[in-house]
Design an enzyme around this catalytic site. Sequence first.
Site, PDB file in Angstrom:
ATOM      1  N   SER A  39      12.777  60.346  25.879  1.00 48.73           N
ATOM      2  CA  SER A  39      13.326  61.619  25.426  1.00 48.73           C
ATOM      3  C   SER A  39      14.600  61.329  24.624  1.00 48.73           C
ATOM      4  O   SER A  39      15.444  60.540  25.063  1.00 48.73           O
ATOM      5  CB  SER A  39      13.654  62.490  26.649  1.00 48.73           C
ATOM      6  OG  SER A  39      14.284  63.673  26.246  1.00 48.73           O
ATOM      7  N   GLY A  40      14.697  61.903  23.445  1.00 47.73           N
ATOM      8  CA  GLY A  40      15.876  61.674  22.607  1.00 47.73           C
ATOM      9  C   GLY A  40      15.769  60.430  21.738  1.00 47.73           C
ATOM     10  O   GLY A  40      16.693  60.100  20.988  1.00 47.73           O
ATOM     11  N   SER A  71      10.394  63.518  17.637  1.00 45.50           N
ATOM     12  CA  SER A  71      10.196  64.793  16.912  1.00 45.50           C
ATOM     13  C   SER A  71      10.827  64.728  15.531  1.00 45.50           C
ATOM     14  O   SER A  71      10.212  65.120  14.534  1.00 45.50           O
ATOM     15  CB  SER A  71      10.837  65.961  17.667  1.00 45.50           C
ATOM     16  OG  SER A  71      10.262  66.082  18.920  1.00 45.50           O
ATOM     17  N   SER A 106       4.654  60.235  26.393  1.00 42.57           N
ATOM     18  CA  SER A 106       3.448  59.472  26.778  1.00 42.57           C
ATOM     19  C   SER A 106       3.849  58.158  27.455  1.00 42.57           C
ATOM     20  O   SER A 106       3.629  57.087  26.886  1.00 42.57           O
ATOM     21  CB  SER A 106       2.521  59.248  25.586  1.00 42.57           C
ATOM     22  OG  SER A 106       3.200  58.846  24.421  1.00 42.57           O
ATOM     23  N   GLY A 118       8.012  57.155  23.019  1.00 45.61           N
ATOM     24  CA  GLY A 118       9.379  56.692  23.268  1.00 45.61           C
ATOM     25  C   GLY A 118      10.067  57.656  24.220  1.00 45.61           C
ATOM     26  O   GLY A 118       9.534  58.733  24.534  1.00 45.61           O
TER      27      GLY A 118
END
Length: 198
Positions: free
Chosen positions: A35-36, A40, A107, A33
């Site tokens: 960034s943000g 994580s 990715s 997905g």
Amino acid sequence: MATDNVVWHKHEVNKTTRSEKLGQTPRVFWLTGLSGSGKSTLANLLEKKLHEQNKHTYLLDGDNVRHGLCGDLGFSDKDRVENIRRISEVAKLFVDAGTIVLTAFISPFKADRDYCRSLMEDGEFVEVFIDTPLEVCEKRDPKGLYKKARSGEIKDFTGIDSAYEAPEAPEVHLTYQDEPAEQTAERLYALLQEKGLV
Ligand SMILES: Nc1ncnc2c1ncn2[C@@H]1O[C@H](COP(=O)(O)OS(=O)(=O)O)[C@@H](OP(=O)(O)O)[C@H]1O
Ligand SMILES: Nc1ncnc2c1ncn2[C@@H]1O[C@H](COP(=O)(O)OP(=O)(O)O)[C@@H](O)[C@H]1O
């Protein structure tokens, strides 16, 4: 070829014996997905939950891997391809060790995610699309990177001036809802459970 004179060794202690000993089915939960988007955060919450169930897990996280194994790589298309290639090989080793692997990398390219899938046995690669819209990610901007990308301070930023190819048929499609991360992690866990993956 570099491997022309290299012979593959088959060992007696192998993935099957190691998995049996650990009492689990090794897999890769491949979170992808923007960034943000929450990769994580959600991978961390999912790992915690699996860990509490005495599962043997390992979380490979974009920012951390880029400090070591992939410390020589940037964000050109070519470097991203190499980044995901290395991570895929590492994920394969962890799966061979019997571990449940969670990955949290943008990715962005379909071919690279498919490459990782091709390294695994059927059912081992679980693509999880963290489908958080760009507007939401940009509003969150947890590291202030979107702001820098918009001002031109950072080039080749995913979703701004570098492509993100959304998965077409992920095993798990986690759509966005405005809710706390813990609740999204519960939704993710329930989707995995429905598919018999946890
Ligand atoms: N140009 C550019 N584009 C995207 N992301 C950038 C960039 N520069 C730095 N960062 C930070 O690096 C993290 C993404 O690394 P990944 O290894 O996941 O990227 S990739 O899969 O190779 O595309 C990403 O982490 P996440 O926000 O956790 O996704 C960013 O913090
Ligand atoms: N429902 C949610 N799921 C995941 N993250 C959320 C959610 N709501 C808010 N957030 C916040 O959004 C940010 C996501 O950042 P992060 O997990 O680093 O994403 P990524 O790894 O995809 O870049 C974190 O600051 C997190 O607290």
